[in-house]
Design an enzyme around this catalytic site. Structure first.
Site, PDB file in Angstrom:
ATOM      1  N   GLN A 110       0.821  -1.211   0.000  1.00 58.55           N
ATOM      2  CA  GLN A 110       0.000   0.000   0.000  1.00 58.55           C
ATOM      3  C   GLN A 110       0.858   1.265   0.000  1.00 58.55           C
ATOM      4  O   GLN A 110       0.465   2.281  -0.578  1.00 58.55           O
ATOM      5  CB  GLN A 110      -0.915   0.001   1.230  1.00 58.55           C
ATOM      6  CG  GLN A 110      -2.094   0.957   1.136  1.00 58.55           C
ATOM      7  CD  GLN A 110      -3.210   0.446   0.249  1.00 58.55           C
ATOM      8  OE1 GLN A 110      -3.553  -0.729   0.312  1.00 58.55           O
ATOM      9  NE2 GLN A 110      -3.757   1.306  -0.579  1.00 58.55           N
ATOM     10  N   LYS A 125      -2.803  -0.741   6.614  1.00 61.14           N
ATOM     11  CA  LYS A 125      -3.769  -1.804   6.325  1.00 61.14           C
ATOM     12  C   LYS A 125      -4.263  -2.375   7.648  1.00 61.14           C
ATOM     13  O   LYS A 125      -3.584  -2.280   8.680  1.00 61.14           O
ATOM     14  CB  LYS A 125      -3.116  -2.913   5.503  1.00 61.14           C
ATOM     15  CG  LYS A 125      -4.090  -3.704   4.651  1.00 61.14           C
ATOM     16  CD  LYS A 125      -4.570  -2.924   3.424  1.00 61.14           C
ATOM     17  CE  LYS A 125      -5.543  -3.738   2.589  1.00 61.14           C
ATOM     18  NZ  LYS A 125      -5.953  -3.015   1.379  1.00 61.14           N
ATOM     19  N   GLY A 164     -12.610   0.126   2.876  1.00 66.40           N
ATOM     20  CA  GLY A 164     -13.036  -1.259   2.770  1.00 66.40           C
ATOM     21  C   GLY A 164     -12.029  -2.109   2.023  1.00 66.40           C
ATOM     22  O   GLY A 164     -11.096  -1.617   1.405  1.00 66.40           O
ATOM     23  N   ASP A 165     -12.212  -3.395   2.108  1.00 66.30           N
ATOM     24  CA  ASP A 165     -11.409  -4.375   1.376  1.00 66.30           C
ATOM     25  C   ASP A 165     -12.271  -5.630   1.320  1.00 66.30           C
ATOM     26  O   ASP A 165     -13.503  -5.542   1.478  1.00 66.30           O
ATOM     27  CB  ASP A 165     -10.067  -4.617   2.087  1.00 66.30           C
ATOM     28  CG  ASP A 165      -9.061  -5.375   1.220  1.00 66.30           C
ATOM     29  OD1 ASP A 165      -8.448  -4.731   0.357  1.00 66.30           O
ATOM     30  OD2 ASP A 165      -8.884  -6.604   1.402  1.00 66.30           O
ATOM     31  N   THR A 208     -11.906   0.787  -8.413  1.00 70.28           N
ATOM     32  CA  THR A 208     -10.791  -0.142  -8.605  1.00 70.28           C
ATOM     33  C   THR A 208     -10.933  -0.880  -9.929  1.00 70.28           C
ATOM     34  O   THR A 208      -9.958  -1.027 -10.683  1.00 70.28           O
ATOM     35  CB  THR A 208     -10.692  -1.141  -7.436  1.00 70.28           C
ATOM     36  OG1 THR A 208     -10.684  -0.429  -6.203  1.00 70.28           O
ATOM     37  CG2 THR A 208      -9.420  -1.964  -7.539  1.00 70.28           C
ATOM     38  N   ASN A 239     -16.680  -6.346  -6.102  1.00 67.72           N
ATOM     39  CA  ASN A 239     -16.699  -5.026  -6.726  1.00 67.72           C
ATOM     40  C   ASN A 239     -15.667  -4.865  -7.833  1.00 67.72           C
ATOM     41  O   ASN A 239     -15.969  -4.357  -8.915  1.00 67.72           O
ATOM     42  CB  ASN A 239     -16.447  -3.937  -5.671  1.00 67.72           C
ATOM     43  CG  ASN A 239     -17.732  -3.432  -5.050  1.00 67.72           C
ATOM     44  OD1 ASN A 239     -18.822  -3.859  -5.427  1.00 67.72           O
ATOM     45  ND2 ASN A 239     -17.607  -2.541  -4.092  1.00 67.72           N
TER      46      ASN A 239
END
Length: 444
Positions: A110, A125, A164-165, A208, A239
């Protein structure tokens, strides 16, 4: 022994049970040798040792009560890895596989991903080994509120801004934000991916996947090519995968396969995205239901077989290490020309070598899937200014960021003698900006 070898040796000794973290560090650091040769001051200042060591690791228990009245306990994590260029920024992942190694690997990646966006955000993260699947809304709310009751003291709009992830979507972000607001009595942009009714940004859900296609489109364009008429395979059905599919189809591509954690569907006539969206976004079902609704489509148990489907472009959008050396060899044999990573580290080091040795255009995750965090940073900007931009405005900014990322990593690779090696280019371009900031800050 080179400086990089010494750092990696020490890293493995100090983190013996963290294979994902070591894999990510190896992939990044081994590509930085050309930069270190030009900057011996980095070794003198132990820059790499500081770069691979998180500024802060927060671990905590998360107790919550399920619908049967039983007390459950999960692990919670937040790794605040590097704040040299801005506040920590990175997602929260709720999945049974989550452990410290995975959170640290994601946080390390990241740092460079956020740097490549050109926006002032550092790397972090977090997450938990909690599994949202099969849980009621009340159980998920109970967990999220307990998780935030500990996390709130470590984050802030100018300190650390989670998003979010995997396993953390709009529902979870809503519960997390509600608890933060309740505890702190303030409505600020401390989380991104929020709902539009309470400070979120248009195009964040799509970002993304759209960004992945935008950077791939630019790679195609510079080679006199386009998505039009190309056959595409996309792993995943969340997503990233859904909106990568949507954008690729809008550019004339035929997406023929997608999967979830149980298996994959193949539709030779092209995936009907409206049906996928209904199954996954509306009904929260399993992708195998697709074949009951689409004539001629087939479903296969297991996920790795998706890479045996011939395609021109592969977009892995599911999880880490989903493409191994064998899968990469099959993809190359079947004629793949472009691989762009929508997930975090979905290709093993051996798979990446196969792609590069075969002349496949390979766009690594830290560049190719940066659209999500870039749009999160745009959401932060809107929150700070009490603004709300149109979908078209955000999408245009996103596309421009992804195009710039492509050309920046292309230029960095060329400048250091590795023309066409976008792994080298991404790592070098991202690292130099962070390294310059760290040197400017002194020994901190």
């Amino acid at each position: 022994m080179t400086y990089v070898e010494k750092v990696l040796k020490n890293l493995k000794e100090q983190n013996p049970d963290e294979p994902e973290f070591y894999q990510a560090a190896t992939e990044i650091l081994t590509t930085l040798e050309p930069v270190l040769e030009k900057h011996p001051e980095y070794e003198n200042q132990s820059l790499l040792e500081r770069f691979v060591e998180p500024e802060r690791v927060i671990m905590f228990r998360v107790p919550w009560v399920d619908d049967k009245g039983k007390v459950r306990v999960n692990k919670g994590y937040r790794v605040q890895f590097n704040s040299a260029i801005g506040p920590y920024k990175g997602g929260l992942r709720f999945h049974p596989s989550v452990n410290l190694s995975i959170i640290k690997f994601l946080g390390l990646e990241q740092i460079l991903k956020n740097s490549l966006t050109g926006l002032p955000i550092g790397g972090g993260k977090g997450g938990s080994n909690f599994d949202p699947k099969g849980k009621s809304d009340r159980e998920i709310m109970a967990f999220c509120q307990s998780f935030m009751t500990e996390l709130f003291r470590h984050i802030g709009a100018d300190t650390d801004v989670p998003a979010g992830d995997i396993g953390v979507g709009a529902r979870e972000i809503g519960y997390l934000f509600g608890q933060y607001k309740r505890i702190r009595d303030e409505h600020v942009g401390v989380l991104t991916g929020r709902g539009l009714s309470y400070g979120g940004s248009l195009a964040r859900k799509e970002a993304t996947g759209f960004g992945l296609v935008y950077i791939t489109e630019e790679a195609l364009k510079t080679r006199g090519d386009s998505f039009n008429g190309k056959t595409v395979v996309i792993s995943g059905s969340g997503n990233v995968a859904i909106y990568a599919c949507q954008k690729a189809q809008s550019l004339g591509a035929k997406v023929v396969a997608m999967y979830d954690s149980n298996g994959y569907v193949y539709d030779p006539d092209g995936i009907k995205l409206d049906i996928i969206k209904d199954i996954k976004e509306v009904k929260r079902g399993r992708i195998k239901e697709y074949v009951d609704r689409v004539k001629g489509a087939t479903y296969t148990e297991g996920c790795s077989g998706i890479w045996t489907v011939p395609c021109d472009i592969a977009l892995p959008c599911a999880t880490q290490n989903e493409i191994d050396e064998k899968s990469a060899e099959i993809l190359v044999k079947n004629g793949v020309k472009y691989v762009a990573e929508g997930a975090n580290m979905p290709s093993t080091l051996e798979a990446i070598k196969v792609f590069q040795d075969s002349g496949v255009v390979f766009l690594p995750a830290k560049a190719a899937n940066a659209g999500g965090v870039a749009t999160s940073a745009l959401e932060m900007a809107q929150s700070s200014g009490r603004l709300f931009w149109s979908f078209e405005e955000v999408d245009a900014k996103l596309k421009n960021i992804m195009i710039n990322i492509y050309h920046n990593i292309e230029m960095a690779a060329k400048n250091y003698g590795y023309d066409g090696n976008y792994v080298m280019g991404a790592n070098i371009a991202g690292f130099i900006k962070v390294a310059d900031a760290m040197m400017a800050h002194g020994i901190v």
